[in-house]
Design a protein around this motif. Structure first.
Motif, PDB file in Angstrom:
ATOM      1  N   GLU A   1      -8.033  -3.113  -6.117  1.00 44.69           N
ATOM      2  CA  GLU A   1      -8.827  -2.259  -5.222  1.00 44.69           C
ATOM      3  C   GLU A   1      -9.986  -3.019  -4.600  1.00 44.69           C
ATOM      4  O   GLU A   1     -10.383  -2.742  -3.464  1.00 44.69           O
ATOM      5  CB  GLU A   1      -9.336  -1.039  -5.998  1.00 44.69           C
TER       6      GLU A   1
ATOM      7  N   ASN B   1      -8.168  -5.106   0.753  1.00 44.55           N
ATOM      8  CA  ASN B   1      -8.923  -4.140   1.537  1.00 44.55           C
ATOM      9  C   ASN B   1      -8.597  -4.307   3.023  1.00 44.55           C
ATOM     10  O   ASN B   1      -7.619  -4.969   3.368  1.00 44.55           O
ATOM     11  CB  ASN B   1     -10.423  -4.319   1.263  1.00 44.55           C
TER      12      ASN B   1
ATOM     13  N   TRP C   1       0.820  -1.210   0.000  1.00 43.88           N
ATOM     14  CA  TRP C   1       0.000   0.000   0.000  1.00 43.88           C
ATOM     15  C   TRP C   1       0.854   1.260   0.000  1.00 43.88           C
ATOM     16  O   TRP C   1       0.515   2.254  -0.637  1.00 43.88           O
ATOM     17  CB  TRP C   1      -0.919   0.001   1.221  1.00 43.88           C
TER      18      TRP C   1
ATOM     19  N   LYS D   1      -6.168  -2.707 -11.902  1.00 44.42           N
ATOM     20  CA  LYS D   1      -6.399  -1.731 -10.832  1.00 44.42           C
ATOM     21  C   LYS D   1      -7.712  -2.024 -10.114  1.00 44.42           C
ATOM     22  O   LYS D   1      -7.769  -2.025  -8.876  1.00 44.42           O
ATOM     23  CB  LYS D   1      -6.416  -0.316 -11.420  1.00 44.42           C
TER      24      LYS D   1
END
Length: 273
Positions: free
Chosen positions: A235, A239, A208, A231
């Motif tokens: 995403e 998480n 991250w 991407k």
């Protein structure tokens, strides 16, 4: 615990290569040499049952066959909301009763969710198919319907397919919990689970902090090469639950495994909470 080398098996999907890039490239201080294997989850589910890896990514649905020999780690896995498997067909009126359905593995979370969702339907035949072959197979008429995972949720329209069901939406509406897809396990006696958890958590944090560092590694192994899809995939599947399962993550695992055991689909396991 001293290591000569640590064997790790994960999928080549962008979320796993993003998460594990720092660890497998020796960027986390104090980690041993890493022997990395890429394999689809239907392969790792059964390889883990044979004890082939020290750290391994498997389906939550496979845990009832593995927890005697492995510890569930609270980091590095794939859970979330809005990321569930899809049931696809060529037309919206496809009836699954008597149908041939392609699935990505018989011990995958996707297939377990499908069995729970389709309890009142009777497909005539279930075929285990590598997930990247499912959409072309449904589009060609080889299968009446297909159960898809990963980036397929972003690309199925290209095959002129329609979604009969989003099993993530169904699960979340029914339970209020995230969907538990992929778990990280540590083989008992081979690796200290607390130490492994720290390594993986640091790898997630490093990913991250510097997302561009893993770009070449992700592209070299991804089956879907388009930057926008990569991407979206990362995403969606990387998480807060990837960093820490937390109470909601463990509750989701319990809900899946207790329901499946009650339905006679998997052996019973001791609750995590």
């Amino acid at each position: 615990m001293a290591f000569v080398a640590l064997s790790i098996a994960v999928s080549p999907c962008p979320n796993d290569t993003f998460v594990f890039h720092a660890l497998v490239h020796g960027l986390i201080p104090g980690t041993p040499e890493i022997n990395l294997t890429f394999a689809d989850v239907d392969v790792t589910n059964t390889a883990a049952e044979r004890g082939e890896f020290d750290l391994v990514k498997v389906s939550y649905a496979a845990l009832p066959w593995l927890l005697d020999d492995y510890d569930l780690l609270p980091t590095g896995g794939a859970l979330g909301r809005g990321c569930g498997p899809l049931v696809l067909a060529r037309t919206a009126d496809q009836d699954l009763t008597g149908a041939t359905v392609a699935v990505p593995g018989d011990r995958t979370t996707a297939y377990l969710l499908f069995r729970l969702w389709a309890a009142d339907q009777k497909p005539a035949k279930i075929e285990v198919v590598p997930f990247h072959q499912i959409m072309p197979g449904v589009a060609a008429g080889t299968y009446d319907a297909g159960l898809v995972i990963h980036e397929a949720r972003f690309t199925y329209q290209r095959y002129d397919l329609v979604a009969l069901a989003d099993l993530g939406e169904w699960w979340e509406a029914d339970t209020g919990l995230p969907i538990p897809l992929g778990a990280i396990l540590a083989r008992k006696g081979a690796v200290d689970p607390a130490q492994a958890t720290e390594w993986i958590r640091n790898s997630v944090s490093m990913a991250w902090a510097n997302p561009d560092a893993s770009r070449e590694f992700i592209l070299a192994n991804a089956q879907e090469m388009e930057p926008d899809v990569l991407k979206q995939h990362i995403e969606l599947y990387v998480n807060e639950f990837t960093l820490e399962l937390g109470r909601d993550g463990l509750a989701a695992a319990d809900a899946l495994l207790q329901r499946s055991a009650a339905a006679g689909l998997t052996p019973s396991v001791k609750p995590f909470l």
